[in-house]
Design a protein around this motif. Structure first.
Motif, PDB file in Angstrom:
ATOM      1  N   VAL A 277       0.518  -1.228   0.288  1.00  0.00           N
ATOM      2  CA  VAL A 277      -0.183  -0.293   0.043  1.00  0.00           C
ATOM      3  C   VAL A 277       0.996   1.459   0.317  1.00  0.00           C
ATOM      4  O   VAL A 277       0.791   1.884  -0.895  1.00  0.00           O
ATOM      5  N   GLN A 278       2.100   1.591   0.589  1.00  0.00           N
ATOM      6  CA  GLN A 278       2.968   2.420   0.139  1.00  0.00           C
ATOM      7  C   GLN A 278       3.622   2.279  -0.357  1.00  0.00           C
ATOM      8  O   GLN A 278       3.275   3.651  -1.251  1.00  0.00           O
ATOM      9  N   HIS A 279       3.800   1.715  -1.320  1.00  0.00           N
ATOM     10  CA  HIS A 279       4.269   1.431  -2.398  1.00  0.00           C
ATOM     11  C   HIS A 279       3.459   2.001  -3.662  1.00  0.00           C
ATOM     12  O   HIS A 279       3.989   2.757  -4.292  1.00  0.00           O
ATOM     13  N   ILE A 280       1.917   1.960  -3.217  1.00  0.00           N
ATOM     14  CA  ILE A 280       0.835   2.406  -4.396  1.00  0.00           C
ATOM     15  C   ILE A 280       0.191   3.902  -4.135  1.00  0.00           C
ATOM     16  O   ILE A 280      -0.500   4.372  -4.813  1.00  0.00           O
ATOM     17  N   SER A 281      -0.007   4.342  -2.783  1.00  0.00           N
ATOM     18  CA  SER A 281      -1.056   4.626  -2.604  1.00  0.00           C
ATOM     19  C   SER A 281      -0.114   6.118  -2.352  1.00  0.00           C
ATOM     20  O   SER A 281       0.468   6.678  -1.881  1.00  0.00           O
TER      21      SER A 281
END
Ligand code: SF4
Length: 342
Positions: free
Chosen positions: A239-243
């Motif tokens: 989630v960190q990577h995409i949000s």
């Protein structure tokens, strides 16, 4: 700008820059206010899957919703798409309360506008249908005036957009790999020209090597088409990577919400702090903070704790936490948290 003169990297940079302009406008696409979704599980017994959460999603952003399995995040995704009716609270899409969308044409328009990509691409595709027929199903319902030739051209185009060949349209789901099936799930969602897509654990069933490809594809499509995502996952590092912004859920509640960087650099809620401390640090220059072990089990959503839902597992728990539910409030600019410590 003439795209023909740009190489791939320049083209991507251009798309990213244009997309950033859309993000800067901060137009609210989806607004959820005090949403509750209870499921009746016995006489006088309710499972409180979602228990009063509020958040906004801006046009063009990826809003990540994270939490352990059973915390209510999938129920949120399904309720904002009207797959479930809310028990209480409102969901507004483009300013309109989705409960008030009544006539058939408007319901259909909303359903085309707000789509879903599922976790398991295999079980969400009918094994008896060809890929072309699966994608065409939605076109038949939503674009009844389209000719057969137009539909076939659109299906071929969609398959190319998601990195497959038009020939894949004649195949069946079992003839494709997991990554290819997820690309079909994405093509099916895109067929209806949505503005908003709920991505429910879209990569957790895939091999690690394929996950990055699907994330890159989702990013590219977002920049190219101005899409807005609600990205649901139990995997905080993904989630960190995409949000752009992230909401953390626990036992049907939102406990923290802020942008990607603040959440990872300065998590405020003890539950978020524990989740982040468990993410492996790859960069050797970064000092690994103390790992916070979560004790105990998540309480039952049928009989949740009276005060703070996290109190039975919280190492900072105070007397007030056991009797009074903390309010979800903005404690710093764009940083919301539900905890009596703040
Ligand atoms: Fe812990 Fe109390 Fe904050 Fe809940 S309100 S997270 S129990 S400190």
């Amino acid at each position: 700008m003439e795209m023909t003169k740009l190489n791939d990297q320049q083209f991507m940079n251009h798309l990213q820059k244009e997309h950033q302009k859309l993000l800067d406008e901060k137009q609210v696409l989806l607004e959820v206010d005090d949403l509750k979704k209870y499921f009746r599980v016995g006489k006088g017994l309710d499972l409180k899957a979602v228990d009063g959460i509020s958040f906004k999603i801006y046009k063009g952003e990826t809003f990540g919703l994270v939490g352990e399995s059973g915390c209510g995040k999938t129920t949120v995704g399904r309720t904002v798409l009207r797959i479930y009716d809310p028990t209480d609270g409102t969901v507004k899409f483009k300013g309109q309360d989705i409960k008030e969308i009544k006539n058939r044409k408007d319901v259909q328009e909303f359903k085309g506008n707000a789509q879903m990509i599922f976790q398991d691409p295999y079980s969400s595709l009918d094994p008896r249908m060809t890929i072309g027929d699966i994608i065409q199903e939605g076109l038949d319902v939503h674009f009844p005036k389209m000719t057969t030739e137009e539909k076939h051209a659109r299906i071929s185009h969609l398959l190319e957009i998601v990195g497959l060949n038009p020939e894949h349209g004649a195949r069946f789901p079992h003839e494709l790999s997991g990554g290819q099936r997820q690309r079909i799930g994405i093509a099916r969602a895109l067929a209806l020209e949505p503005d908003f897509i709920v991505c429910d654990e879209p990569i957790s069933a895939l091999d690690v090597s394929i996950q990055a490809q699907i994330v890159n594809l989702l990013n590219y499509l977002q920049w190219e088409m101005g899409l807005t995502y609600l990205f649901i996952s139990h995997d905080l590092s993904m989630v960190q990577h995409i949000s752009d912004r992230i909401g953390v859920m626990y036992l049907g509640h939102l406990v923290e919400l802020t942008d990607n960087k603040k959440l990872y650099n300065k998590p405020l809620h003890p539950y978020t702090q524990a989740l982040i401390s468990a993410i492996p640090v790859v960069d050797l220059d970064i000092e690994k903070k103390e790992r916070i072990h979560l004790e105990g089990e998540v309480p039952s959503p049928i009989n949740p704790p009276k005060g703070c839902p996290f109190a039975p597992r919280c190492r900072e728990c105070m007397d007030i936490c056991k009797s009074k539910k903390p309010q979800f409030k903005e404690v710093e600019e764009d940083h919301w948290v539900a905890c009596h410590l703040y």
